[in-house]
Structures are given as C-alpha cells and as structure tokens.
Design a protein around this motif. Sequence first.
Motif, short mmCIF file in Angstrom:
data_model
loop_
_atom_site.label_atom_id
_atom_site.label_comp_id
_atom_site.label_asym_id
_atom_site.label_seq_id
_atom_site.Cartn_x
_atom_site.Cartn_y
_atom_site.Cartn_z
N LEU A 209 0.50 -1.33 0.20
CA LEU A 209 0.04 -0.06 -0.41
C LEU A 209 1.14 1.13 0.70
O LEU A 209 0.50 2.40 -0.98
CB LEU A 209 -1.10 0.41 0.93
N TRP A 210 2.29 1.05 1.08
CA TRP A 210 2.94 1.86 0.59
C TRP A 210 3.44 2.15 -0.07
O TRP A 210 3.97 3.86 -0.95
CB TRP A 210 3.75 2.11 1.70
N GLU A 211 3.67 1.33 -1.19
CA GLU A 211 4.67 1.82 -2.19
C GLU A 211 3.78 2.23 -3.27
O GLU A 211 4.11 3.34 -4.37
CB GLU A 211 5.30 0.05 -2.94
N SER A 212 2.32 1.89 -3.55
CA SER A 212 1.70 2.06 -3.94
C SER A 212 1.26 3.77 -4.40
O SER A 212 0.90 4.32 -5.58
CB SER A 212 0.16 0.84 -4.41
N ASN A 213 0.58 3.88 -2.92
CA ASN A 213 0.94 5.53 -2.74
C ASN A 213 2.50 6.37 -3.15
O ASN A 213 2.63 7.67 -2.70
CB ASN A 213 0.38 5.67 -1.30
N GLY A 214 3.52 5.82 -3.49
CA GLY A 214 4.68 6.72 -3.43
C GLY A 214 4.90 7.41 -2.41
O GLY A 214 6.22 8.32 -1.96
N LEU A 215 4.91 6.47 -1.14
CA LEU A 215 5.28 6.88 0.25
C LEU A 215 7.14 6.30 0.38
O LEU A 215 7.35 6.72 1.59
CB LEU A 215 4.49 6.33 1.03
N SER A 216 7.42 5.41 -0.11
CA SER A 216 8.40 5.01 0.52
C SER A 216 9.66 4.74 -0.73
O SER A 216 9.83 6.03 -2.03
CB SER A 216 8.82 3.47 0.57
#
Length: 73
Positions: free
Chosen positions: A66-73
Amino acid sequence: MTPQQYAIAETIGLNLFFIGIFIFIGMAIQDVLKKGEVPKFGRVFVWFVLFLGCAGFVFKGIVQVLWESNGLS
C-alpha cells in the motif's frame, strides 16, 4: 530482463522463501509438541503465537504494498 523485472522476481522469491521457512517452523513445532506430550492449553498457546507471527508478516507485506503504491517509500 529489465532491472524492474529482476526486482519483481527477487520480491516473489523472497516471499516464497519466507513462506517455506514458516512451514518448516510449523512442522518443527508440531514435532516438538507431539514428542513432549504438551497439554492442550500449551499447544493452543504455541499455535496462537505462531499465527500472530505469520499474521504480522502478512500485515507488513500488505502495508508495504500500500505504501509503495501511494509513493510513500
């Protein structure tokens, strides 16, 4: 193969490796519980703790996706 494909293959391989490790841990625990003649309450407690460990690993994977799909990492 592109670097992105290598990264995907690496991620899939690592996840399969962890699944295998959890299976082997479960088999080892089952063997120890049978040979040690552990009471029912102890067996339930051990399997509950093992389940929590696996659930934490799965939850970590879901959060990571979820974080990678939202560009958070």
